[in-house]
Motif scaffolding. Structure first.
Motif, PDB file in Angstrom:
ATOM      1  N   PHE A  44      -0.423  -4.769   1.680  1.00  9.29           N
ATOM      2  CA  PHE A  44      -0.001  -6.023   2.302  1.00  9.29           C
ATOM      3  C   PHE A  44      -0.104  -7.179   1.314  1.00  9.29           C
ATOM      4  CE2 PHE A  44      -1.100  -9.935   4.576  1.00  9.29           C
ATOM      5  CZ  PHE A  44      -0.026 -10.048   5.459  1.00  9.29           C
ATOM      6  N   LEU A  45      -1.166  -7.177   0.509  1.00 11.61           N
ATOM      7  CA  LEU A  45      -1.402  -8.277  -0.422  1.00 11.61           C
ATOM      8  C   LEU A  45      -0.546  -8.187  -1.686  1.00 11.61           C
ATOM      9  CD1 LEU A  45      -5.301  -8.416  -0.181  1.00 11.61           C
ATOM     10  CD2 LEU A  45      -3.707 -10.184   0.626  1.00 11.61           C
ATOM     11  N   ALA A  46      -0.053  -7.011  -2.013  1.00  9.17           N
ATOM     12  CA  ALA A  46       0.601  -6.790  -3.307  1.00  9.17           C
ATOM     13  C   ALA A  46       1.769  -7.733  -3.549  1.00  9.17           C
ATOM     14  CB  ALA A  46       1.063  -5.336  -3.420  1.00  9.17           C
ATOM     15  N   ALA A  47       2.518  -8.052  -2.493  1.00  8.82           N
ATOM     16  CA  ALA A  47       3.678  -8.932  -2.657  1.00  8.82           C
ATOM     17  C   ALA A  47       3.276 -10.391  -2.821  1.00  8.82           C
ATOM     18  CB  ALA A  47       4.600  -8.780  -1.449  1.00  8.82           C
ATOM     19  N   ARG A  48       1.997 -10.711  -2.608  1.00  4.52           N
ATOM     20  CA  ARG A  48       1.563 -12.100  -2.572  1.00  4.52           C
ATOM     21  C   ARG A  48       0.686 -12.502  -3.757  1.00  4.52           C
ATOM     22  NH1 ARG A  48       2.318  -9.790   2.219  1.00  4.52           N
ATOM     23  NH2 ARG A  48       3.188 -11.051   3.913  1.00  4.52           N
ATOM     24  N   VAL A  49       0.099 -11.521  -4.441  1.00  4.62           N
ATOM     25  CA  VAL A  49      -0.854 -11.832  -5.506  1.00  4.62           C
ATOM     26  C   VAL A  49      -0.153 -11.841  -6.860  1.00  4.62           C
ATOM     27  CG1 VAL A  49      -2.791 -10.893  -4.204  1.00  4.62           C
ATOM     28  CG2 VAL A  49      -1.532  -9.407  -5.782  1.00  4.62           C
ATOM     29  N   ASP A  50      -0.866 -12.302  -7.872  1.00  6.70           N
ATOM     30  CA  ASP A  50      -0.291 -12.413  -9.207  1.00  6.70           C
ATOM     31  C   ASP A  50      -0.283 -11.091  -9.962  1.00  6.70           C
ATOM     32  OD1 ASP A  50       0.205 -15.379  -9.444  1.00  6.70           O
ATOM     33  OD2 ASP A  50      -1.891 -15.373  -8.842  1.00  6.70           O
ATOM     34  N   PHE A  51      -1.309 -10.263  -9.744  1.00  7.83           N
ATOM     35  CA  PHE A  51      -1.372  -8.970 -10.402  1.00  7.83           C
ATOM     36  C   PHE A  51      -1.921  -7.921  -9.444  1.00  7.83           C
ATOM     37  CE2 PHE A  51      -1.747 -11.792 -14.156  1.00  7.83           C
ATOM     38  CZ  PHE A  51      -0.704 -11.280 -14.925  1.00  7.83           C
ATOM     39  N   VAL A  52      -1.441  -6.702  -9.613  1.00  4.85           N
ATOM     40  CA  VAL A  52      -1.988  -5.535  -8.919  1.00  4.85           C
ATOM     41  C   VAL A  52      -2.560  -4.621 -10.000  1.00  4.85           C
ATOM     42  CG1 VAL A  52      -1.504  -3.536  -7.464  1.00  4.85           C
ATOM     43  CG2 VAL A  52      -0.325  -5.716  -7.039  1.00  4.85           C
ATOM     44  N   ALA A  53      -3.869  -4.515 -10.047  1.00  2.00           N
ATOM     45  CA  ALA A  53      -4.528  -3.654 -11.039  1.00  2.00           C
ATOM     46  C   ALA A  53      -4.729  -2.277 -10.419  1.00  2.00           C
ATOM     47  CB  ALA A  53      -5.867  -4.252 -11.453  1.00  2.00           C
ATOM     48  N   THR A  54      -4.457  -1.241 -11.170  1.00  2.68           N
ATOM     49  CA  THR A  54      -4.595   0.123 -10.666  1.00  2.68           C
ATOM     50  C   THR A  54      -5.511   0.938 -11.565  1.00  2.68           C
ATOM     51  OG1 THR A  54      -2.673   0.989 -11.875  1.00  2.68           O
ATOM     52  CG2 THR A  54      -2.266   0.035  -9.692  1.00  2.68           C
ATOM     53  N   SER A  55      -6.068   1.982 -10.981  1.00  2.00           N
ATOM     54  CA  SER A  55      -6.980   2.847 -11.731  1.00  2.00           C
ATOM     55  C   SER A  55      -6.252   3.917 -12.517  1.00  2.00           C
ATOM     56  CB  SER A  55      -7.981   3.500 -10.771  1.00  2.00           C
ATOM     57  OG  SER A  55      -8.824   2.520 -10.208  1.00  2.00           O
ATOM     58  N   VAL A  56      -5.094   4.331 -12.020  1.00  2.00           N
ATOM     59  CA  VAL A  56      -4.318   5.387 -12.665  1.00  2.00           C
ATOM     60  C   VAL A  56      -2.865   4.962 -12.716  1.00  2.00           C
ATOM     61  CG1 VAL A  56      -5.885   7.242 -11.956  1.00  2.00           C
ATOM     62  CG2 VAL A  56      -3.987   6.587 -10.460  1.00  2.00           C
ATOM     63  N   ALA A  57      -2.082   5.685 -13.480  1.00  2.00           N
ATOM     64  CA  ALA A  57      -0.654   5.399 -13.567  1.00  2.00           C
ATOM     65  C   ALA A  57       0.062   5.932 -12.333  1.00  2.00           C
ATOM     66  CB  ALA A  57      -0.081   6.031 -14.829  1.00  2.00           C
ATOM     67  N   GLY A  58       1.179   5.301 -12.005  1.00  2.00           N
ATOM     68  CA  GLY A  58       2.028   5.809 -10.950  1.00  2.00           C
ATOM     69  C   GLY A  58       1.406   5.799  -9.572  1.00  2.00           C
ATOM     70  N   VAL A  59       0.653   4.758  -9.250  1.00  2.00           N
ATOM     71  CA  VAL A  59       0.023   4.672  -7.929  1.00  2.00           C
ATOM     72  C   VAL A  59       1.097   4.575  -6.851  1.00  2.00           C
ATOM     73  CG1 VAL A  59      -1.362   3.178  -6.439  1.00  2.00           C
ATOM     74  CG2 VAL A  59      -2.125   3.692  -8.750  1.00  2.00           C
ATOM     75  N   LYS A  60       0.989   5.414  -5.842  1.00  2.00           N
ATOM     76  CA  LYS A  60       1.956   5.410  -4.759  1.00  2.00           C
ATOM     77  C   LYS A  60       1.761   4.169  -3.890  1.00  2.00           C
ATOM     78  CE  LYS A  60       2.363  10.446  -4.548  1.00  2.00           C
ATOM     79  NZ  LYS A  60       2.212  11.659  -3.712  1.00  2.00           N
ATOM     80  N   GLY A  61       2.870   3.562  -3.481  1.00  2.00           N
ATOM     81  CA  GLY A  61       2.811   2.384  -2.632  1.00  2.00           C
ATOM     82  C   GLY A  61       2.872   1.086  -3.391  1.00  2.00           C
ATOM     83  N   ALA A  62       2.825   1.147  -4.724  1.00  2.00           N
ATOM     84  CA  ALA A  62       2.844  -0.077  -5.535  1.00  2.00           C
ATOM     85  C   ALA A  62       4.213  -0.355  -6.130  1.00  2.00           C
ATOM     86  CB  ALA A  62       1.807   0.020  -6.652  1.00  2.00           C
ATOM     87  N   GLU A  63       5.225   0.384  -5.713  1.00  2.00           N
ATOM     88  CA  GLU A  63       6.528   0.271  -6.347  1.00  2.00           C
ATOM     89  C   GLU A  63       7.127  -1.133  -6.208  1.00  2.00           C
ATOM     90  OE1 GLU A  63       5.645   4.456  -5.217  1.00  2.00           O
ATOM     91  OE2 GLU A  63       5.672   2.559  -4.101  1.00  2.00           O
ATOM     92  N   ALA A  64       6.904  -1.779  -5.046  1.00  2.00           N
ATOM     93  CA  ALA A  64       7.502  -3.096  -4.820  1.00  2.00           C
ATOM     94  C   ALA A  64       6.901  -4.163  -5.729  1.00  2.00           C
ATOM     95  CB  ALA A  64       7.333  -3.503  -3.355  1.00  2.00           C
TER      96      ALA A  64
END
Length: 381
Positions: free
Chosen positions: A139-159
């Motif tokens: 929900f927050l991903a479209a609103r924040v400045d960065f989305v940090a992930t632990s691994v590559a290709g995290v599902k659900g972060a495509e947008a």
């Protein structure tokens, strides 16, 4: 830790995390890394922090109202009301603190503080520990400045692909210390040290599975096994009695505050596959039989475990397929083949991102300073 605003000088990071170990441990690791760089830290979380947050390096801890949005319409309406109240709390908190940056680590308690920070023009980051983006972070991903992930290709972060930065999963200093311990050598006839835990909330399934599986082992093999196991309080006596009846040496506790050290000392882990567990398995370099928590809407634990399984660093077995007989067969094979486990330990370690806390701290400083990548979003000064 008192709920006070703290000092007036220095850069301030507001961290927001659900009050479970899976969310708080990486937040703690970032807090330590930022503190070493001169940052001040404050934490927004929920009441569950009492179990895990005693050593959190923050000037203040703020309890924010929140709720999981699930269930019936009445339950959803109640959750929306509590989240709304949390948003008012968070708006007042952000206006008072005026942090340089706000970082969320998932869980619904993250929503109000990060939304308030976005509204106030504060630079914002969410970090997701799993291989599948959690619902709050989605929900927050479209609103924040960065989305940090632990691994590559995290599902659900495509947008949010233009703002995704792979940092790795921050791990506590105790994990780094444990990673210095080499995988313990073992000849086929030596003692076999087994560590069993089910995450921060324990796992009744493992408390039922392990004694039944150990009972299936031949006597000679069973005598070589020692077990360190986390069990829920209501299961402790039953599990203890079962091992005693089998003549197996076992140490049982509800919670381990020194889990990284115990992980380093074992030959094999049997566990769930939460993100923090998987990160610590790879950084320390220990093979594991992973039984993902069934029924999760996002199947994040299954995705976490599958990545280690596919790399040869452990073995994922669905709970529906894990029987005492199957586990006993796996243990029999592993006890007889030390090289198989030591090889898996090396492959697990090859997956590690031990510098996740420092990489995330770098991203925090980048966001706070306004040094963005090319793209339409800009961090407020």
């Amino acid at each position: 830790m008192p709920d006070v605003a703290g000092m007036d000088s220095g850069r301030l990071a507001l961290l927001a995390a659900g009050g479970t170990g899976g969310h708080l441990f990486p937040a703690e690791a970032l807090a330590i890394a930022l503190s070493a760089r001169g940052w001040r830290i404050q934490l927004a979380t929920d009441h569950r922090v009492d179990s895990y947050g005693d050593d959190f390096p923050a000037e203040a801890v703020h309890m924010i109202r929140s709720a999981t949005v699930t269930g019936s319409l009445t339950q959803i309406a109640g959750a929306a009301f509590r989240l709304g109240a949390g948003l008012v709390q968070s708006w007042r908190l952000v206006r008072r603190l005026r942090p340089n940056v706000a970082v969320g680590f998932g869980g619904y308690p993250t929503l109000p503080p990060i939304l308030a920070a976005v509204r106030a023009g504060i630079p914002t980051i969410v970090h997701d520990q799993n291989a599948v983006l959690g619902r709050a972070n989605r929900f927050l991903a479209a609103r924040v400045d960065f989305v940090a992930t632990s691994v590559a290709g995290v599902k659900g972060a495509e947008a949010a692909s233009d703002r995704v930065v792979e940092t790795g999963n921050p791990v506590r200093p105790a994990v780094g210390e444990a990673a210095k311990v080499a995988y313990p050598d073992r000849a086929p006839g030596d003692t076999f040290r087994l560590l069993v835990f089910g995450g921060s909330q324990g796992a009744r399934f493992l408390s039922e599975l392990l004694p039944a599986a150990i009972a299936e082992l031949p006597d000679a093999l069973r005598r070589r096994v020692t077990i360190v196991q986390q069990s829920r309080g209501e299961d402790l006596d039953l599990v203890k009695d079962a091992y005693q009846a089998l003549g197996v040496g076992a140490e049982l506790h509800q919670f381990f505050d020194d889990l990284p050290r115990r992980m380093a000392e074992c030959h094999l882990v049997i566990s769930r596959s939460g993100a923090s567990t998987c990160a610590e398995l790879t950084v320390i370099g220990r093979p594991a039989i992973m039984v993902p928590l069934p029924g999760a809407l996002d199947q994040d634990q299954a995705e976490n475990a599958s990545r280690i399984d596919e790399a040869g660093g452990g073995w994922m077995v669905a709970q529906s397929e894990m029987t005492p007989q199957r586990l006993a067969a796996m243990l029999t094979e592993f006890v007889a083949a030390p090289a198989k486990l030591s090889g898996a330990a090396g492959r697990a370690r090859a997956l590690a991102r031990a510098d996740g806390a420092e990489r995330l701290a770098d991203l925090v400083e980048r966001a706070a300073s306004g040094r963005h990548r090319d793209g339409p979003r800009q961090v407020a000064a």
